[in-house]
Design an enzyme around this catalytic site. Structure first.
Site, mmCIF file in Angstrom:
data_model
loop_
_atom_site.group_PDB
_atom_site.id
_atom_site.type_symbol
_atom_site.label_atom_id
_atom_site.label_comp_id
_atom_site.label_asym_id
_atom_site.label_seq_id
_atom_site.Cartn_x
_atom_site.Cartn_y
_atom_site.Cartn_z
ATOM 1 N N GLU A 62 39.660 48.621 41.335
ATOM 2 C CA GLU A 62 38.489 48.041 40.674
ATOM 3 C C GLU A 62 37.344 49.041 40.678
ATOM 4 O O GLU A 62 36.189 48.671 40.895
ATOM 5 C CB GLU A 62 38.048 46.737 41.364
ATOM 6 C CG GLU A 62 39.131 45.668 41.359
ATOM 7 C CD GLU A 62 38.581 44.293 41.727
ATOM 8 O OE1 GLU A 62 38.663 43.396 40.885
ATOM 9 O OE2 GLU A 62 38.070 44.132 42.855
ATOM 10 N N CYS A 66 33.564 36.133 40.870
ATOM 11 C CA CYS A 66 32.285 36.791 41.106
ATOM 12 C C CYS A 66 31.456 36.948 39.835
ATOM 13 O O CYS A 66 30.224 36.861 39.876
ATOM 14 C CB CYS A 66 32.522 38.166 41.751
ATOM 15 S SG CYS A 66 33.768 39.159 40.915
#
Lengths: 631, 631
Positions: free
Chosen positions: A311, A395
Site C-alpha cells: 500500500e 479507512c
C-alpha cells in the site's frame, strides 16, 4: 505565539471563520453533509463498529471487533464535528453526542480506550505495536475528541482522550520502566500535537516528540517486541521496517518509503514538531522527504503509493497507471502534510501539491453523490475498477468525509502581520490580525472552471497589511489589479504579495491564465513515456470509455490537435470538458492478425472528450485513462 | 500410413536426416551440446536430482526429493539423446547410459517409477493428481525413453517406461475399479502418443485418448480426489480447474486458459490424437483454441502467458510488457504444438507461429554461451531481470536443451508425395519419398540475416514431386526461380508449391524481401498502444540500455526515421543491428519538476540501435524494451 512556533509563521484560518459558497466545492460539501456522513454512520452502525463500544462482545460471536474499528468511528466523529462547526444540525448533534458518550463509556478505569484489546484480546494490550494499530486508533480518538470539543464545546470525549493520552504517557517513554515503543501505523504523533494545541499542556507535545524521535532507533523496538511474543523478527511479512518508516531515526530518513498513509501521517507529525520546536534537522528531513516524494514518486493526480503489495512506495519514477494503488487516504495524507508545511513559510510549492491532491487524487475518492467510494485510485482502468459503498478496511470513506467537512480551513492562513490566500474558492473569510484589525475577505470566482478571481477586502478599520495571493505553479501568466488598476506585485515564494493600506471595499482582481496544457511526465517515468496528460488549471483530466466509440487506450492525441473547453452544466454536476480530435486505429485489418506492419494500418479521427479526473467512475462503468498516447 | 493418420498428411523429417550448418542455429546448437548439456547435468547432479534415483533418501535428510525432479532428469536424457543422434559423443553416451540405468533401477516391482512417491511419501501415490505432477513426470520419462531408444537403440529406459505405462494403464481408465483421474499438469498425453508411435502398441494411444477425453468431465475428478484427501475442493488455490484446462471437456473448450505450459502440452496431445483418430471435433477444438491464442493472447515474441500468478493466461489482449511472464517452457510448448498442427495440412500459419517462437521467445531462454537461462521472458525491463544459472523449479533449462538438440526436425516435412521446407536454415536433408525416391536437399542461405535462399535438389533418380517452400507470413514480396528462371508458383496455404520433375542438381532460388517493419499490435492491446516494435524477417528486435545514453523507455521513433541494417560480426555472436535516429527528452528542465507542459520540454536526437530480442541480456545488465514509443 511566535516564540512557541519558531518555524511556523502562518496559521490556517479556522473553518468557522470561512464560508464556501462556490459552484465546485459547496455542492461536494453539501453532499458530504447530507449523504456521506449519514452513509458512513449507517455502515458503522450496520457493521457493528459503533455498538462494539458497548463492550458486550463475547467470545464466539461474529464478527469480533476488529483491531482498528475504533479509528473508523473516530474519523466519523471528527468529520461530523467539523460539519456541525459550520452547519448546525440538531439531529446530527444529538447523534454525535450519543456516539461520543458511547465511545467515552468504553474507557477503562486506567484510561485505556480500545475496543478490541478490551474485549477480544485483553491480555495482548501493547504487545504488538508493529501490527495492531493500537496507538493509531488512539490518535484518531484524540483527533475526534479535539474536533468535537472545538465544534461543540462539549468536553466528554476531549476529557476521555486526555485521560487516555495521560495513560499512554505513563506506559511509553524513555524513562526507566516504560516501554520504548511506538506505533507501526503513525497517527498518534500528529494527534498529540493537536491535543497539546487545544489544551496547552506541554506533556502531550513531549509525548508526541518521544514517539517521533524514538522511531527507527536501534535496537529496534519491533525486534524486541516480537521476540517477547515468541516470534522471530525476521518473520515480519513486510521484511523491513521501512514499511512503517521505522528503519532509521526520522531525522536521518532521506527517501519516502513504505506504506504511503503511514508515511504521510508521520511526516505530518514531524512537521508539527519541527514547527513547534524549531528543530532545523527535523525540518530538513521533512524537506528532503518532500522533494524525494514530489520530484520522484507522486502521480500527476496527487495520488501516491503505487504498489498494492505494501500500500505504498516503490522505486523512484515507478508510476504504473493501471495498477496504481494511490489510496484515497494517502492523497488525503498528502493534503494534510502539505497544509502543515505551507504554514511554515507560506511557500506555494506546498500549496501546489496540496491543491493537486485536493482537486484530483483525493476528491476522486468519493462519488459525486457522496455515497460511493474509491479506496484505490488508478490512472487507467480496463473497466473493472468501480466505486463501492464500503470496504472491510474502511479507512477511506470517513477520511474523505473529514477532509471535505474541514475543507474551509485549507483556503486561507494568517500570519502575525497579514493574510494569505492559498486556494481560490468563492466565499468569505474573517480574520483577526495581530493588531486586532478584523478583516473580511470575499472571493468571487468560478475557479477552477475559470481563472478570474475578484477579492473584496473589508478591514475594520483600514489597515496596512500584506495580502498574499498564491500564483499556482500551473499558471504561466497572470494579471493582477487593485481597485481596477494593474499592479506589478512582489512575488515571494510563489505568492503575489500586496502590501498596502487596505480600506473597506477595496478590490483585488486576479486573472490566472488557464489554458489546456498537455503535460509530460519526467522521462524516467517509463510508464508515461510517449504520453500526454491534459491539465487545465488545477484539474487533471482523463477520458472515459462511455464518451468514446473506441477503447480510450488507443486514442492518440496529436500535438497539433486543437483542444476546446466547454462548460457542460448538465454533465457530472457541471464541468468544463476538453474536446478535440484524436486518432484511433482502423479496426478493419485486424480480423486475422494480432500484429501488423504499421504501413498496413490506417487511423481515423475520433472526437475526444476529456473530463476532470475527480469525476470519473460516476457514469456507466468502463475504461479510463489519464495518460493519452501522444501522436 | 495414411489410413492410420487421416488428418496428418505430413511427417517431420527426423533429425537424423537433417544437418544444420548455418551461421545462426549451428553455433547455438553447438553451445547447447558443449555448454548447456554439461551445465544442466552438473546442476542435476549437484542439486541431488540424479542421485535421488538411488532411492536412498531417508526422512530428515535435506533436501527431500521434490515431486517433479524426475522430469528435469528426463528432459536432460531426452536432450542428450537428440544430441547423440546427430553428434556421436562417447563420453556423453557413457554418461547418458549411466543415468538411464540409474533411472530404470528406481522402477518398483509393479512398474511404478517416481522418486518422490517412492521414498518421501510412499503412502500418497496417486492421491493428488491435481497438484503433484506424478503423471507429468511419467510423461517426461516416457519421452526420454523413446528418445534414448531412437538415438542409441538401447531399450533399457524404453522398456522401463513401457512397463510404467502399462502399470499406469492398469490404474487409470473408465473400466470398473480404475481411477478416472488425469494429471493436473498435462504431458503424459503427448508422451503416450510418442510411445505408441515407436512401439506400434495401440494401448498407449488408447490410454492417451482416455486422459485427454476424461479431462474436465463432471463430476470433476479433482473434486472427488480432494474430498478423499479430506480437503474441500474449493480450497484449491487457483480456484478454478481452468488453471489446468480441466474445467470442461476438451472438445468443448473455446478459450486458451490457465497455466500456459500445461495448456500447450494438452493441445499437443489433443492435436496428436486428432491426427491419429481423425476426430473432427477434437481438431476443431484445437483450431478454435489456436485462433483464440494467436489472435488474442500471444506476445509478438511468441511468448505466451502474461501472468506470474497462474504462470499463464488472463484476458484477451492483456499483454503487459514489463510484467510479462512468458515462460521459456511456454514458448517451447507453442513450438511443439504448432509443429504438430503443421503436420496436419502444411498450413504456413502454424509455421509462422512456430518460427516466431523459435527465433524469439523460446531462443531468448538461453544465453549465447549456453550457460545461463531466462525462466521469464518479459518484453521490457527496468534493468532488474537477469539470466540465471539455474532455478529451483528447473523446467526451462533442460527444455530449451531438448528443443535445440532436436532443432533439425523442425525444418522439413515429407508427405506421401513430396517435401515441404518450413524453415530456411543452411544445411542438408535427406528424404525418402513414398515411391522410394531418395531426395537430398541442400539449403544455402544466410537466413535470418538475409532473405535469399538457394536450394539444390538432388533426387535419385529424377522424380516428379511437389516441393513446398514456405512463404513466411512476415514476407510481403518474394521472388522464386528454378534453375535461374523466374517462376510463378501456385500458393497453397502459404507455401509456394513447385511441382515438376526434379533432376539431380536442380536449383531453386527464393528471395524473401526482408525490410525492417514497424509492427503495431492490435488496438485492443492497451499496453502497446502508441508503440511500435521493429521486426525484420522472423526476428523481433529490442533496444537495450547498454547501447543508449538515455533510458530506452523514452526513445521515441518517428515513422519517418530512416532505419538501416548492418551486420555486426563482432556483436553478440554476429547479428544484424537496426540503427536509426530516435528522439529523447531533454533532461535539462526536469531538475525541479516531475510534470511539465509539453511546450517547455525539448527533444534531442539519439542514435538508436536495436538488436534481436533473443540476444538480449547477454551484456551489461540493464534496461530493455521491445515496444518503442511511436513518435
Amino acid at each position: 505565539m511566535t516564540a512557541n512556533h519558531p518555524l511556523r509563521r502562518y496559521q490556517p484560518l479556522p473553518l468557522t471563520q470561512v464560508t464556501v459558497d462556490d459552484e465546485f466545492w459547496a455542492p461536494r460539501m453539501r453532499a458530504n453533509r447530507e449523504r456521506t456522513l449519514p452513509a458512513v454512520y449507517r455502515q458503522l452502525k450496520e457493521t457493528g463498529r459503533i455498538d462494539a463500544f458497548r463492550l458486550d462482545w463475547r467470545p464466539g460471536v461474529e464478527p469480533a471487533p476488529h483491531i482498528f474499528w475504533d479509528s473508523d468511528v473516530a474519523k466519523w466523529i471528527e468529520a461530523a464535528s467539523y460539519s456541525l462547526a459550520t452547519h448546525p444540525d440538531h439531529a446530527l448533534e444529538a447523534r454525535l453526542s450519543e456516539v461520543v458518550k458511547l465511545v467515552a463509556s468504553a474507557q477503562q478505569p486506567d484510561g485505556y480506550l480500545n475496543v478490541h484489546f478490551t474485549v477480544v484480546e485483553p491480555d495482548k494490550r501493547w504487545t504488538n505495536l508493529r501490527d495492531c494499530h493500537e496507538l493509531y486508533s488512539a490518535g484518531h480518538l484524540i483527533e475526534a475528541g479535539v474536533a468535537h470539543f472545538q465544534a461543540t464545546g462539549e468536553r466528554t470525549l476531549l476529557d476521555a482522550v486526555r485521560r487516555y493520552a495521560d495513560y499512554i504517557g505513563s506506559v511509553f517513554g524513555t524513562e526507566p520502566g516504560k516501554k520504548r515503543g511506538y506505533c507501526g501505523h503513525e497517527e498518534i504523533e500528529l494527534a498529540l500535537v493537536k491535543l497539546y494545541r487545544v489544551t496547552g499542556e506541554a506533556r502531550y507535545l513531549r509525548l508526541s516528540e518521544y514517539f517521533v524521535r524514538e522511531r527507527g532507533r536501534q535496537p529496534y523496538y519491533f525486534d524486541l517486541e516480537s521476540r517477547e511474543r515468541g516470534e522471530a523478527p525476521g518473520d515480519f511479512w513486510a521484511k523491513s521496517y521501512a514499511y512503517c518508516q521505522a528503519h532509521a531515526p526520522v531525522e536521518e530518513q532521506t527517501e519516502v518509503v513504505g506504506h504511503a498513509v503511514r508515511a504521510m501521517y508521520l511526516y505530518c507529525g514531524m512537521t508539527d514538531l519541527a514547527a513547534e520546536s524549531g528543530d532545523a534537522a527535523l525540518l530538513a528531513a521533512c524537506q528532503r522527504l518532500w522533494e524525494h516524494l514530489c520530484l520522484k514518486k507522486m502521480y500527476i493526480t496527487g495520488g501516491i503509493g503505487p504498489s498494492k503489495h505494501n500500500e505504498g512506495f516503490t522505486t523512484p519514477y515507478d508510476l504504473p497507471n493501471e495498477t496504481a494503488y494511490a489510496e484515497t487516504c494517502a492523497a488525503i495524507g498528502l493534503v494534510l502534510w502539505n497544509h502543515r508545511l505551507l504554514q511554515l513559510d507560506c511557500d506555494s510549492r506546498y500549496a501546489d501539491v496540496m491543491e493537486r491532491a485536493l482537486y484530483n487524487g483525493a476528491l476522486s475518492g468519493v462519488s459525486l453523490d457522496g455515497e460511493r467510494f474509491f479506496y484505490v485510485n488508478p490512472l487507467a482502468s480496463g473497466g473493472a475498477h468501480h466505486r463501492q459503498d464500503w470496504f472491510d478496511c474502511a479507512c477511506c470513506p470517513p477520511n474523505i468525509a473529514r477532509l471535505l467537512a474541514s475543507f474551509g480551513s485549507y483556503i486561507y492562513s494568517q500570519s502575525e502581520d497579514g493574510l494569505a490566500v492559498h486556494l481560490y474558492v468563492q466565499g468569505e473569510a474573517e480574520a483577526t490580525l495581530a493588531d486586532g484589525t478584523r478583516a473580511l475577505v470575499r472571493q468571487q470566482t468560478r475557479y477552477p472552471w475559470e481563472g478570474a478571481v475578484r477579492l473584496t477586502v473589508d478591514p475594520q478599520p483600514s489597515a496596512d497589511f500584506p495580502l498574499r495571493l498564491r500564483i499556482p505553479g500551473w499558471c504561466r501568466n497572470y494579471a493582477l489589479g487593485v481597485n481596477g488598476k494593474p499592479v506589478q506585485p512582489i512575488e515571494e515564494k510563489g505568492y503575489a504579495c500586496l502590501r498596502r493600506t487596505w480600506s473597506p471595499g477595496d478590490t483585488v482582481e486576479l486573472t490566472l491564465d488557464m489554458p489546456v496544457e498537455r503535460m509530460l511526465a519526467h522521462p524516467s517515468a517509463a510508464q508515461d513515456c510517449g504520453r500526454v496528460a491534459l491539465q487545465r488549471g488545477p484539474l487533471v483530466y482523463c477520458v472515459e470509455g462511455v464518451d468514446h466509440p473506441v477503447s480510450v487506450h488507443q486514442l492518440a492525441l496529436s500535438d497539433a490537435a486543437e483542444l476546446e473547453c466547454r462548460l457542460d452544466p448538465d454533465l457530472l454536476g457541471g464541468i468544463v470538458v476538453i474536446e478535440g480530435e484524436a486518432a484511433a486505429t482502423d479496426p478493419t485489418p485486424w480480423s486475422c492478425a494480432l500484429y501488423l506492419p504499421a504501413g498496413e494500418v490506417a487511423q481515423f479521427p475520433v472526437e475526444m472528450r476529456a473530463i476532470p479526473y475527480y469525476a470519473w467512475g460516476n457514469r456507466d462503468p468502463g475504461e479510463m485513462t489519464v495518460w493519452l498516447v501522444r501522436h
